[in-house]
Every structure is written in structure tokens, then in C-alpha cells.
Design an enzyme around this catalytic site. Structure first.
Site, PDB file in Angstrom:
ATOM      1  N   GLN A   8       6.279   6.427  24.188  1.00 45.33           N
ATOM      2  CA  GLN A   8       6.220   5.830  25.538  1.00 45.33           C
ATOM      3  C   GLN A   8       6.789   6.879  26.481  1.00 45.33           C
ATOM      4  O   GLN A   8       7.982   7.122  26.491  1.00 45.33           O
ATOM      5  CB  GLN A   8       7.013   4.532  25.573  1.00 45.33           C
ATOM      6  CG  GLN A   8       7.377   4.018  26.968  1.00 45.33           C
ATOM      7  CD  GLN A   8       6.165   3.735  27.843  1.00 45.33           C
ATOM      8  OE1 GLN A   8       5.175   3.188  27.402  1.00 45.33           O
ATOM      9  NE2 GLN A   8       6.230   4.146  29.102  1.00 45.33           N
ATOM     10  N   GLY A  37       4.644  -4.716  28.899  1.00 49.18           N
ATOM     11  CA  GLY A  37       3.457  -5.557  28.812  1.00 49.18           C
ATOM     12  C   GLY A  37       2.264  -4.691  28.478  1.00 49.18           C
ATOM     13  O   GLY A  37       1.445  -5.004  27.613  1.00 49.18           O
ATOM     14  N   GLY A  38       2.185  -3.597  29.187  1.00 48.21           N
ATOM     15  CA  GLY A  38       1.113  -2.642  28.940  1.00 48.21           C
ATOM     16  C   GLY A  38       1.506  -1.290  29.468  1.00 48.21           C
ATOM     17  O   GLY A  38       2.418  -1.180  30.295  1.00 48.21           O
ATOM     18  N   MET A  39       0.850  -0.256  28.972  1.00 44.74           N
ATOM     19  CA  MET A  39       1.072   1.102  29.474  1.00 44.74           C
ATOM     20  C   MET A  39      -0.291   1.772  29.567  1.00 44.74           C
ATOM     21  O   MET A  39      -1.047   1.804  28.592  1.00 44.74           O
ATOM     22  CB  MET A  39       2.017   1.871  28.536  1.00 44.74           C
ATOM     23  CG  MET A  39       2.259   3.313  28.950  1.00 44.74           C
ATOM     24  SD  MET A  39       3.095   3.436  30.572  1.00 44.74           S
ATOM     25  CE  MET A  39       2.340   4.934  31.211  1.00 44.74           C
ATOM     26  N   ASN A  85      -1.955   4.402  29.271  1.00 46.80           N
ATOM     27  CA  ASN A  85      -2.290   5.696  28.698  1.00 46.80           C
ATOM     28  C   ASN A  85      -3.809   5.913  28.786  1.00 46.80           C
ATOM     29  O   ASN A  85      -4.575   5.048  28.378  1.00 46.80           O
ATOM     30  CB  ASN A  85      -1.766   5.755  27.273  1.00 46.80           C
ATOM     31  CG  ASN A  85      -0.245   5.652  27.238  1.00 46.80           C
ATOM     32  OD1 ASN A  85       0.437   6.300  28.026  1.00 46.80           O
ATOM     33  ND2 ASN A  85       0.288   4.799  26.365  1.00 46.80           N
ATOM     34  N   HIS A  96      -4.596  -4.875  35.008  1.00 49.59           N
ATOM     35  CA  HIS A  96      -3.584  -4.000  35.616  1.00 49.59           C
ATOM     36  C   HIS A  96      -3.654  -2.592  35.008  1.00 49.59           C
ATOM     37  O   HIS A  96      -3.759  -1.604  35.737  1.00 49.59           O
ATOM     38  CB  HIS A  96      -2.205  -4.619  35.407  1.00 49.59           C
ATOM     39  CG  HIS A  96      -1.075  -3.819  35.960  1.00 49.59           C
ATOM     40  ND1 HIS A  96      -0.521  -4.065  37.198  1.00 49.59           N
ATOM     41  CD2 HIS A  96      -0.377  -2.769  35.452  1.00 49.59           C
ATOM     42  CE1 HIS A  96       0.455  -3.205  37.421  1.00 49.59           C
ATOM     43  NE2 HIS A  96       0.567  -2.402  36.374  1.00 49.59           N
ATOM     44  N   GLU A  97      -3.621  -2.521  33.690  1.00 46.15           N
ATOM     45  CA  GLU A  97      -3.637  -1.190  33.061  1.00 46.15           C
ATOM     46  C   GLU A  97      -4.966  -0.477  33.326  1.00 46.15           C
ATOM     47  O   GLU A  97      -4.998   0.738  33.541  1.00 46.15           O
ATOM     48  CB  GLU A  97      -3.352  -1.287  31.557  1.00 46.15           C
ATOM     49  CG  GLU A  97      -2.069  -2.046  31.184  1.00 46.15           C
ATOM     50  CD  GLU A  97      -0.834  -1.665  31.983  1.00 46.15           C
ATOM     51  OE1 GLU A  97      -0.757  -0.541  32.488  1.00 46.15           O
ATOM     52  OE2 GLU A  97       0.072  -2.524  32.109  1.00 46.15           O
ATOM     53  N   HIS A 152      -4.937   1.088  36.717  1.00 49.14           N
ATOM     54  CA  HIS A 152      -4.205   2.366  36.742  1.00 49.14           C
ATOM     55  C   HIS A 152      -5.137   3.560  36.479  1.00 49.14           C
ATOM     56  O   HIS A 152      -4.759   4.695  36.783  1.00 49.14           O
ATOM     57  CB  HIS A 152      -3.098   2.371  35.693  1.00 49.14           C
ATOM     58  CG  HIS A 152      -1.781   1.819  36.136  1.00 49.14           C
ATOM     59  ND1 HIS A 152      -1.107   2.278  37.254  1.00 49.14           N
ATOM     60  CD2 HIS A 152      -0.980   0.863  35.589  1.00 49.14           C
ATOM     61  CE1 HIS A 152       0.049   1.613  37.369  1.00 49.14           C
ATOM     62  NE2 HIS A 152       0.141   0.750  36.375  1.00 49.14           N
ATOM     63  N   TYR A 195       5.974  -3.396  42.669  1.00 50.22           N
ATOM     64  CA  TYR A 195       4.811  -4.197  42.284  1.00 50.22           C
ATOM     65  C   TYR A 195       4.473  -5.246  43.342  1.00 50.22           C
ATOM     66  O   TYR A 195       3.332  -5.367  43.774  1.00 50.22           O
ATOM     67  CB  TYR A 195       5.091  -4.941  40.970  1.00 50.22           C
ATOM     68  CG  TYR A 195       5.184  -4.076  39.741  1.00 50.22           C
ATOM     69  CD1 TYR A 195       6.351  -3.387  39.439  1.00 50.22           C
ATOM     70  CD2 TYR A 195       4.116  -3.962  38.856  1.00 50.22           C
ATOM     71  CE1 TYR A 195       6.466  -2.610  38.305  1.00 50.22           C
ATOM     72  CE2 TYR A 195       4.223  -3.186  37.709  1.00 50.22           C
ATOM     73  CZ  TYR A 195       5.389  -2.516  37.444  1.00 50.22           C
ATOM     74  OH  TYR A 195       5.496  -1.742  36.314  1.00 50.22           O
TER      75      TYR A 195
END
Ligand code: BES
Ligand code: ZN
Length: 633
Positions: free
Chosen positions: A167, A302-304, A306, A329-330, A333, A411
């Protein structure tokens, strides 16, 4: 391509206040093409040792092996560099890396010095270049590397094989990659990962090897990856485990342990439609595939986001697809964050606020206005709470731009800023602007000042009435909430409010109709209950609604916060079970904060729980909880 090469800055080579320099907009610039572009004097990254105007990493090539016994990763990193004329050295970031050698590409040793380690930033590695444009570093990560979490088999779904993931955000990748770890210093990269024979490696990049990798003579497996788009280095990520893949569409699919694969595929089945909706809104999806990895419950977020491989917590999987806002959301990004990136972490709202807004537009496009309003309305509740908790209309920590305050401000206030712009400018005009913004700044860093200047130039065009009504500077730089904020309300949640009112007026818990409730309805109800309740009322709620045994982690966490607030001992077994099996910071940190606010009763419980839970937490969550218990957060 036109590049502005900044030479005037070079006289002050090693000054500490070096501006962050940006790579030019390009999908895959050849290393020699990259020259720094000054993006604004306010973009000073105080979380890196790098001096990017002197020398900067343009490409990283990793060849690493993963040692589950020693719990480290290591091998070779080849860095391609851009250097300013006359540059003597490059400064990299590192956190406890054991570096055995640094050479140029002819194998000639290069002198290097590892400076004093800063507790937050780690240590600078200063390499004397002797003219080298490529350097080769042999190194290993240390035990306890802050980006890495090593899970014993017991913490996986399968219970038989170990698991490892990284992470990077915000400044953890320097604990396993020796590079310039600043979001304004974009780098292309490739990697080879060698792992035990029975495990599979995945990365945030294009996969060059087959799903099972390449079998080496010694029985281990090697996986190869490449990312040919320049990314900020916090987005380099990998995971190793007993992983399996299921396709969800032509450019998407999900990775998980076998035990989680079917449920994950069901939960995230709408991903192709989400990618279509997002692209229709704000321009093409530029990353090729969009796969997801569902991690064990220890995953701290919750999420990343990548690139090409979003990492997700399994707590999203509730069987009713009600938490796919996190996937939206991810995915969002992929534009806000991964394509146009906060130049430094002081501008984090450019990543998270834009993404929270964009996420909601994706949800609306797929499921309609009421479903989108569910999330927006709850976000409004969160925003009101966080502003109140941080000093209200004058609290410095409620500002968007500046020293990172409470992340929730980025956010919630950030997304409300953009929603206000949407309403004031009209959707058509706003959407056209935002689409062009992502296109014009693609693969570049951005600052708050840069965004405002662009918006003024492209949209406001010296219209004084518009300038007055938007209050741009107040939103971006001021404390509290400007009075032109737009509160979107959900009728579904209004119905929950009626049940709340009935309960608060003394109605029985058994009269609360929770049939078919999704996560958001549970959140509204549990967070809306009176904060002080007698034990008898809490017991009534728990008996009627089975809160202590809820498998919905959102509901469970909200219930436990209420229970802690009332020193309700009967919920302690549930609290222990939850805090030792789920590592998502969003759920865990408020529980410890709540305990610490309850005097000796809570402090003793917090210390005891943390002793047991600590080894199950990612280093970043473990450190935050430690700070909470020490009274520093
Ligand atoms: N990029 C963040 C996660 C993150 C934030 C990692 C700060 C490190 C430092 C991610 O996109 C995110 O926002 N995750 C949220 C979910 C979102 C829907 C609110 C989370 O983890 O809860
Ligand atoms: Zn995010």
C-alpha cells in the site's frame, strides 16, 4: 512536444524549497524526452527528500524476489534518470532499505550516502552520478516495511497459504522501492517478481506473463509487468497470494482467493457499465484494462486506486451490491488522481474531492438520482460532523488546501465544492469543462491554484457576477462551509429518519422496519440514534436488529461506536471479534477514538484490544491506532 526546460533554478541546486517539477503531458514519454516543467511555486513537496530540478527518476525497472520466511522483498532496481546540466548527484527516498551496492550501467560503483532518517520521511539516499544516466541498486526491504503487510495463512480466506500486499499512498513505497517518492515526479516502470511456486503475483500494471507466471528451475514462479504510462510512484503496487481470476467483461475482471471469487464477481458485475458511464462523462478510459483485486479483511482501506488493478476490501461484499460506490470511486481515480494528480499531499482534495464527486456521477448514471442521493446525503452528514469536530466555520483543519487536516474534509467538502460548481454553472457547461480539464492536464500534477486559474480562464472569463456567486477562494482556501453549498437530500433516507424519530420518541425497537435495508439505510439509522441511550434500550436494539452479529461491517462499526459511547459492556465480545478480524481503518480508528474518549473504562479496553489486534493490522493502521491510544490523534 514542447517542453519548458527550467535552467534558471539550477543555480540554487540543493535549496530545500525546490519547486516540484512536472513531466509533460504524454502517454509514454521516452526517458530522454522528459524535461521538468515548473507547475507553480506553491507546489513544494515537503514529504520527499528529492530535488527533482537537479535530477529525477523517469523510469524504474525492478527485478525482485519475495521472501516469505524472512518477510522481505529485494533484488535489483534500475533507475533511468533525467539530469539537469551540471547535476552531480541524485537524491532518492528510502525507508530502512538495506542497500548493498549502487553502480552505473557499466557496473562501476557509484559513491552513495544514506542520510539521517526522519521519522516520517525516511532517509535521503544521495548518489554521486559521475555522469551516469542510469543507476543500478541492489537492496532489500527491512522487516516492518511500512508499505507491506504480510499475512499468515490464518488471516486469509483459504487459511492455507500466506499473503502479501503493498500500500503505497501516501509515502510508503520508499520502504520497498528506492526512488523519488513524490506524486509530482511521474515515472514509467516495469517489474519482475519471483514468488514461491504455489503463489500468484499481481501488480498495478499490464501483465506480461501468463496467469501462472513463468516456472523457474528452482521451482519458484516469476511474473512480469509493465506500466508504460508515467505514474506517480505511490501507485506502484503488488500482491502475492493464492489468487484466481474471473473475467467480468472485455476489459475487466476480478482477482481474489477462490473462496471469495464468486461473491466478488457478483458484487462487482456492473463494472463494464461503470467504465462506459465514466468515459461518457469525462473522457476516454486511458489505462487499457480495469481489474479489481479483493483482498483479505486486513486490507487497511475501502479501496485503493492502483492503476489497472484497484485493490478492494472484502467488507464491500454484502451480497446486495450496495457498496459499489467504492468501486465507482476507485474507478473515478483513473481520471482524478491517476491521470491528473495532486502535485503534493497538501492538495489531496484534488484527488479525493474530485473523485468523490465523479464517483457520485457514475452512480447516478447507472442507478439514477435517488441512489446517488443516498451517498451524497450521507456524505453531507459526514461533512457536517467533521466540520463541527474541527472547530466549525473558523476551524483551520476544515480547510481544503494546505497542511493535510482531517481526510474527510478533502472528500466531503471537496466534492461539495464541485457539486456547487455543477449547480451554479449548469451541468452541460460544467461537464464540458471538467472533461477538457482531464484531457488538458492528463499525466500531469495539479495544484489548487492551478485548478482555480484554469477554471477562471476557461469558464469564468472575468465575469464579476459569476466570480461573486461561486466564492472560489472561500471554498478552496477558507475554513468552514460557504453558504452556497448544495445539500442533496435522499427520500429513502428521509423515510429512515421517520423511523428514527419514532424510536427516539420511545417506540419499541421491534417496530423498526429494517427489511431489505442496504448499507446506507443502516448507516443513517445507527448514526442518527441518540448518542446517549440506556443499556436497556441498547439491549432492545441489539435483540431486535441483531447488530452485534451483523455481517455488514458498516453497520457493525456504527453500532459498536454507539455501544462504546454508552459504555455498553454487552457489546464487548462483538467489539473484540470485529477489531481483531477487520483491518479497514475507516471502521477501526473511530472505535479506538471512541474508547479513548470514555475515560478509564475505555482506555483499558483500548489497550487490551490493541495488544491482541495489532499484529493483524497494516503498519499504517497500527501506527494510527497507536497514536490514538497515545493521545496524539
Ligand atoms: N486513495 C484512497 C485511499 C487512501 C487515502 C490511501 C489516503 C492512503 C491515504 C482511496 O481512493 C479511498 O478514498 N478509499 C476510501 C473509499 C472511498 C469510497 C471513501 C476508503 O478507503 O474508505
Ligand atoms: Zn479516493
Amino acid at each position: 512536444m514542447r517542453h519548458k526546460i527550467i535552467t534558471l533554478l539550477l543555480s540554487s541546486t540543493l535549496s530545500l524549497s525546490a519547486p516540484v517539477l512536472a513531466a509533460p503531458s504524454s502517454e509514454s514519454p521516452a526517458p530522454e524526452e522528459i524535461a521538468p516543467v515548473l507547475i507553480g511555486a506553491d507546489a513544494i513537496d515537503i514529504w520527499t527528500h528529492a530535488q527533482p530540478h537537479v535530477a529525477r527518476v523517469t523510469h524504474i525497472s525492478l527485478d525482485l524476489d519475495v521472501d516469505f520466511t524472512a518477510q522481505n522483498v529485494g533484488g535489483k532496481a534500475v533507475l533511468d534518470l533525467w539530469t539537469a546540466p551540471g547535476a552531480q548527484q541524485i537524491i532518492l527516498d528510502s525507508e530502512n532499505l538495506a542497500i548493498s551496492s549502487i553502480t552505473d550501467d557499466k557496473g562501476r560503483a557509484l559513491p552513495f550516502a544514506i542520510g539521517a532518517s526522519d521519522p516520517r520521511l525516511g532517509a535521503p539516499v544521495t548518489v554521486t552520478l559521475n555522469g551516469a544516466k542510469r543507476i543500478i541498486i541492489h537492496y532489500r526491504s527491512a522487516a516492518g516495511a511500512s508499505a507491506l503487510q504480510w499475512l499468515p495463512p490464518a488471516m486469509t480466506a483459504g487459511k492455507s497459504k500466506p499473503y502479501l500486499f503493498s500500500q503505497g499512498q501516501a509515502i510508503h513505497n520508499r520502504s520497498w522501492v528506492p526512488t523519488q517518492d513524490s506524486p509530482g515526479i511521474r515515472q514509467t516502470w516495469d517489474a519482475k517478481l519471483t514468488v514461491p511456486a504455489d503463489l500468484v503475483a499481481v501488480m498495478s500494471a499490464e501483465k506480461l506473463s501468463g496467469d501462472k507466471g513463468e516456472r523457474l528451475k528452482d521451482g519458484r514462479r516469476r511474473f512480469a509487468f509493465k506500466m508504460d504510462k508515467a505514474v506517480p510512484p505511490y501507485l506502484i503496487a503488488f500482491a502475492v497470494g493464492d489468487l484466481h481470476f474471473q473475467s467480468l467483461g472485455p476489459r475487466s475482471g476480478v482477482w481474489a482467493e477462490a473462496e471469495m471469487l464468486q461473491a466478488s464477481a457478483y458484487e462487482f458485475a456492473d463494472i463494464e457499465a461503470m467504465i462506459d458511464a465514466a468515459s461518457a462523462l469525462y473522457g476516454p478510459y486511458r489505462w487499457g484494462r480495469y481489474d479489481m483485486l479483493v483482498l483479505p479483511p486486513a486490507f487497511p482501506y475501502g479501496g485503493m486506486e492502483n492503476p489497472m488493478l484497484t485493490f478492494l476490501t472484502p467488507t464491500l461484499i454484502t451480497g446486495d451490491r450496495s457498496n459499489t460506490d467504492v468501486v465507482a470511486h476507485e474507478l473515478a481515480h483513473s481520471w482524478s488522481g491517476n491521470l491528473v494528480t495532486n502535485a503534493t499531499w497538501s492538495d489531496g482534495w484534488l484527488n479525493e474531492g474530485f473523485t468523490t464527486y465523479f464517483e457520485n456521477r457514475i452512480m447516478e448514471a447507472l442507478y439514477g438520482k435517488e441512489r446517488a442521493a443516498l451517498y451524497t446525503d450521507l456524505d453531507w452528514d459526514d461533512m457536517s460532523r467533521v466540520i463541527a469536530a474541527n472547530g466549525g466555520q473558523t476551524g483551520p483543519k476544515t480547510r481544503l488546501n494546505g497542511t493535510p487536516g482531517d481526510g474527510l474534509v478533502d472528500y466531503t467538502k471537496g466534492s461539495n465544492f464541485l457539486r456547487m460548481l455543477e449547480v451554479k454553472l449548469g451541468r452541460a457547461r460544467w461537464d464540458a469543462y471538467l472533461k477538457s480539464y482531464f484531457d488538458r492536464y492528463a499525466f500531469q500534477p495539479q495544484t489548487t491554484a492551478g485548478f482555480l486559474a484554469d477554471l477562471r480562464q476557461q469558464v469564468l472569463q472575468n465575469d464579476p457576477a459569476l466570480e461573486l456567486s461561486l466564492q472560489l477562494d472561500r471554498w478552496a482556501y477558507g475554513a468552514g462551509l460557504p453558504d452556497n453549498a448544495v445539500h442533496v437530500k435522499s427520500s429513502t433516507l428521509a423515510a429512515v429518519d421517520q423511523q428514527l424519530a419514532a424510536f427516539a420518541a420511545g417506540g419499541p425497537a421491534s417496530a423498526v422496519n429494517v427489511k431489505g435495508w442496504n448499507t446506507q439505510q443502516w448507516q443513517r439509522f445507527l448514526n442518527g440514534l441518540p448518542r446517549q441511550l440506556p443499556a436497556a434500550r441498547l439491549a432492545e436494539l441489539d435483540n431486535a436488529l441483531h447488530l452485534s452479529t451483523s455481517n455488514n461491517a458498516y453497520a457493525r462499526s456504527a453500532w459498536l461506536q454507539l455501544a462504546i459511547n454508552n459504555r455498553y459492556d454487552a457489546a464487548l465480545p462483538s467489539l473484540r471479534q470485529f477489531t481483531t478480524s477487520v483491518g479497514r481503518g475507516l471502521f477501526i480508528k473511530p472505535l479506538f477514538t471512541g474508547l479513548m474518549a470514555q475515560g478509564d473504562w475505555g482506555k483499558a479496553i483500548a489497550a487490551d484490544l490493541f495488544r491482541e489486534a495489532r499484529p493483524t493490522y497494516h503498519p499504517s493502521v497500527a501506527n494510527s491506532v497507536e497514536a490514538i491510544i497515545a493521545g496524539e490523534e
